[in-house]
Scaffold this active site. Sequence first.
Site, mmCIF file in Angstrom:
data_model
loop_
_atom_site.group_PDB
_atom_site.id
_atom_site.type_symbol
_atom_site.label_atom_id
_atom_site.label_comp_id
_atom_site.label_asym_id
_atom_site.label_seq_id
_atom_site.Cartn_x
_atom_site.Cartn_y
_atom_site.Cartn_z
ATOM 1 N N ASP A 80 0.863 -1.186 0.000
ATOM 2 C CA ASP A 80 0.000 0.000 0.000
ATOM 3 C C ASP A 80 0.897 1.233 0.000
ATOM 4 O O ASP A 80 1.331 1.689 1.060
ATOM 5 C CB ASP A 80 -0.886 0.040 1.253
ATOM 6 N N LYS A 180 -9.069 1.301 -5.791
ATOM 7 C CA LYS A 180 -9.898 0.886 -4.666
ATOM 8 C C LYS A 180 -10.766 2.047 -4.186
ATOM 9 O O LYS A 180 -10.452 3.202 -4.463
ATOM 10 C CB LYS A 180 -9.005 0.354 -3.531
ATOM 11 N N HIS A 193 -12.460 -1.340 8.843
ATOM 12 C CA HIS A 193 -11.521 -2.127 9.646
ATOM 13 C C HIS A 193 -12.192 -2.590 10.942
ATOM 14 O O HIS A 193 -11.814 -3.612 11.516
ATOM 15 C CB HIS A 193 -10.276 -1.312 9.995
ATOM 16 N N ASP A 265 -10.180 -6.369 -0.273
ATOM 17 C CA ASP A 265 -9.564 -5.696 0.863
ATOM 18 C C ASP A 265 -9.273 -6.784 1.903
ATOM 19 O O ASP A 265 -9.746 -7.920 1.789
ATOM 20 C CB ASP A 265 -10.500 -4.624 1.416
#
Length: 493
Positions: A80, A180, A193, A265
């Site tokens: 990332d 994304k 998350h 993800d």
Amino acid sequence: MGTREGTITVGLDPGLRRLALGTLLGAYPGPVPPDWAVDLVADGLAGHTLFGTNVHDPAQVAATTAALRQGRPDVVIAIDEEGGDVTRLAHATGSPYPGNAALGAIGDVALTRRVYEAIGGELAALGVTVNLAPTVDVNTADENPVIGTRSFGADPVRVAAHSAAAVAGLQSTGVAACAKHFPGHGATVADSHHELPTVDVPLDLLRRRDLPPFAAVVAAGAQAVMTAHIRVPALTADGPATFSRAVLVDLLRTEVGFTGAVITDALEMKGAAVAAGGIGPAAVRALAAGADLLCIGAKVDADLIEQVAAEIVAALDDGRLDRARVEEAAGRAAALAAWTRGAGRAPTEGDTDLGYAAARRAVRVEGVLGELGRPLVVQLYAASTMAEGRVPWGLGPHLADVEEVRVVAAEADPESLRRLAGERPIVLVGRHLHRLSGGPELVGALAARHAVTVVEMGWPAQWRPTGVRAFVTTYGASHANGRAAAEALGLAG
């Protein structure tokens, strides 16, 4: 599901195990790949994602990617590296590049392409093959806790143009782009998350607002698209988009026309794992929905990878998964790896000077700065998201002979700060001040009786404090953004 010896799960058909591994993107702790991480690559694991804990310095990263290639030359090595607030290569200092919000504010798509080409050049030189970037979400919610400055902005047309430029720049270096988070994470006010966010809008709004950037990156040749762990009731009912064929097949492939690899993800995120009852079941549901390469997450060991592979094999045995679907997924993951090894794309050099120059262009000043002299700089503590990690930010590293204090806004005493400042003006530095607990109140209390300049290094919401001398917006908190702000204030060393 069998028992594990070494890196092989006893009782699994070797061919099916290899097939399952070919859909998985693992991870491992530390700067040196453990033997099991390389052995699993040799056994067919699609690849690994590198996180900040895997990165110490460029030479070490290059040695890491070389070690992983000992397992298999076409291993996928992902990272990332968005620039701005999300960086792995520069997690110890902050990125030398501004992020998407700054680039969108500048509005120069040629610059966006050059910045992403510079980022891609650094990654290619280190042996990284897939960048889990750019973020192409249209950030329409000022309260969005997970996208914010990672977005090019709130206008779908502008975001689409910069997203396509980012993909073109990145992929010109031979590093595959992964846009994304499909079908769009920009309108959420929760972090996937920690929970499953909901975007409850009609499909026609989704098509007008959130899908144009994805159509643009597909047209630009993006090799991969990442799913979002968000609930869109009109498409996904009660589950996340990652588990929805209506999203991944009907919308992304049929309507948008994407033919590359769909990467999930991280399945360890609560937006996916909780919804499925664990990472293994989440992997099965994602594959069944049309995902190709399953990112397990950061907290991964050999046992977890084997458990997920075993769950996929069990699903093939009991009919939850069709073998042709898993073969298709593994084939797309392999095609992604093959693209990154294609001829005719030579690594280019990174250009950090470009990043600092771009950050300067993004700074916006409302009000009058005047001569600050040697002010008291007050930085307000702001928690980082899991996507960002604990990366240093602020003006501190760039200040010349200027006193700085760091406080928690909700616990700070305005009168004490005024006494500490004395005759000096106060420069108050924060991120997402409009939603920081105690932040607006502290600014107001200080500005009522003191000369205050505010530096906002988070998402630039509509909120503006009253009574301040100036309001400075950087559109991000990278190392480059911090230096640009210090220079604009005349405080840089």
